[in-house]
Design an enzyme around this catalytic site. Structure first.
Site, PDB file in Angstrom:
ATOM      1  N   ASP A  71      13.564  -1.231   6.716  1.00 20.75           N
ATOM      2  CA  ASP A  71      12.153  -1.197   6.381  1.00 20.75           C
ATOM      3  C   ASP A  71      11.417  -1.633   7.650  1.00 20.75           C
ATOM      4  OD1 ASP A  71       9.758  -1.247   4.786  1.00 20.75           O
ATOM      5  OD2 ASP A  71       9.972  -3.428   4.699  1.00 20.75           O
ATOM      6  N   LYS A 115       4.035  -5.487  -1.632  1.00 20.50           N
ATOM      7  CA  LYS A 115       4.982  -5.267  -0.539  1.00 20.50           C
ATOM      8  C   LYS A 115       5.904  -4.092  -0.856  1.00 20.50           C
ATOM      9  CE  LYS A 115       4.971  -9.882   1.478  1.00 20.50           C
ATOM     10  NZ  LYS A 115       5.739 -11.117   1.675  1.00 20.50           N
TER      11      LYS A 115
HETATM   12  C1  BG6 Z   1       4.674  -0.594   3.192  1.00 16.55           C
HETATM   13  C2  BG6 Z   1       3.955  -1.916   3.084  1.00 16.55           C
HETATM   14  O1  BG6 Z   1       5.612  -0.678   4.214  1.00 16.55           O
HETATM   15  O2  BG6 Z   1       3.763   0.454   3.472  1.00 16.55           O
HETATM   16  C3  BG6 Z   1       2.818  -1.816   2.088  1.00 16.55           C
HETATM   17  O3  BG6 Z   1       4.873  -2.917   2.667  1.00 16.55           O
HETATM   18  C4  BG6 Z   1       1.909  -0.653   2.450  1.00 16.55           C
HETATM   19  O4  BG6 Z   1       2.082  -3.036   2.104  1.00 16.55           O
HETATM   20  C5  BG6 Z   1       2.735   0.620   2.499  1.00 16.55           C
HETATM   21  O5  BG6 Z   1       0.874  -0.514   1.477  1.00 16.55           O
HETATM   22  C6  BG6 Z   1       1.903   1.866   2.831  1.00 16.55           C
HETATM   23  O6  BG6 Z   1       1.381   1.760   4.113  1.00 16.55           O
HETATM   24  P1  BG6 Z   1       0.284   2.732   4.699  1.00 16.55           P
HETATM   25  O7  BG6 Z   1       0.246   2.386   6.155  1.00 16.55           O
HETATM   26  O8  BG6 Z   1       0.745   4.136   4.463  1.00 16.55           O
HETATM   27  O9  BG6 Z   1      -0.990   2.444   3.980  1.00 16.55           O
HETATM   28 MG    MG Z   2       8.274  -4.328   4.056  1.00 13.51          MG
END
Ligand code: BG6
Ligand code: MG
Length: 214
Positions: free
Chosen positions: A8, A44
């Site tokens: 991740d 998360k």
């Molecule tokens: C995840 C995070 O990796 O990505 C989340 O843990 C986040 O908090 C998600 O909402 C989506 O991210 P993004 O950048 O596409 O809005």
């Molecule tokens: Mg994460």
């Protein structure tokens, strides 16, 4: 024995779990919806619109699909602005060594981040070239806790899930890794990540020799 490590990104390789929180907090304050770090634990690993829906559980009115899209876009603009100045020094301690050790051990290295900003962020962190495959979150049908993104990465790496190890800071991510049939290393709070096979306080504590042979 393990043949691939699938990481991740946010909260595992760099402190963007915090950056996402700040961006959501700014948005929540603007629309007058209560939001705190405990609620943030549920966000998360969760994708952008699903995260917004969790925040809006406490809203006093309902928001149309169009309004939700505007709010999610606004949050993303705060986040994108916040990561502009990200550089290799923002990598968590130990990431460089873990990636080097994995490469040395002949492991494939993949990224399974729900973030549509993942490639940009890896680029700013200076490690985009060290991944054999980076999942495109926008192309994944079912978000974490579904196994789809981890299975997509394993398939692209050409490694059966039973020979992959997933590394996650989110409970939804640990569930996704196990649903994919992989072993899970949790990074962070041992109580929040109780389902993981191993929990480490941070990625600097990850010793490849301990996990790869098992
Ligand atoms: C995840 C995070 O990796 O990505 C989340 O843990 C986040 O908090 C998600 O909402 C989506 O991210 P993004 O950048 O596409 O809005
Ligand atoms: Mg994460």
């Amino acid at each position: 024995a393990a043949r691939a490590l699938i990481f991740d990104l946010d909260g595992v390789l760099t402190d963007t779990a915090h950056t996402h929180y700040e961006a959501w907090k700014q948005l929540a304050d603007e629309i007058g919806v209560y939001f705190d770090r405990d609620i943030n634990e549920r966000l998360k690993g969760v994708d952008r619109l699903a995260s917004l829906r969790i925040i809006l559980e406490r809203a006093e009115r309902s928001y149309s699909a169009e309004e939700q899209l505007e709010l999610a876009t606004r949050k993303n603009s705060y986040y994108v602005e916040a990561i502009q100045r990200t550089s290799p020094k923002d990598l968590f301690a130990g990431v460089d060594r873990v990636l080097a050790d994995a490469r040395q051990a002949g492991l494939k290295i993949g990224l399974a981040s729900a973030s549509r900003n993942a490639r940009t962020l890896l680029d700013k962190l200076g490690i985009v070239d060290r991944f054999d495959y980076i999942a495109d979150a926008g192309a994944i049908r079912h978000a974490k806790p579904a196994p789809d993104i981890f299975l997509d990465v394993a398939a692209a790496l050409g490694v059966p899930p039973s020979h992959c190890i997933g590394v996650e800071d989110a409970a939804a991510g640990i569930t996704a890794i196990h649903a994919a049939g992989m072993a899970a290393i949790g990074i962070g709070d041992a109580r929040a990540l109780a389902q993981a096979d191993v929990v480490l306080p941070d990625i600097a504590a990850l010793r490849l020799g301990d996990v790869v042979s098992s």
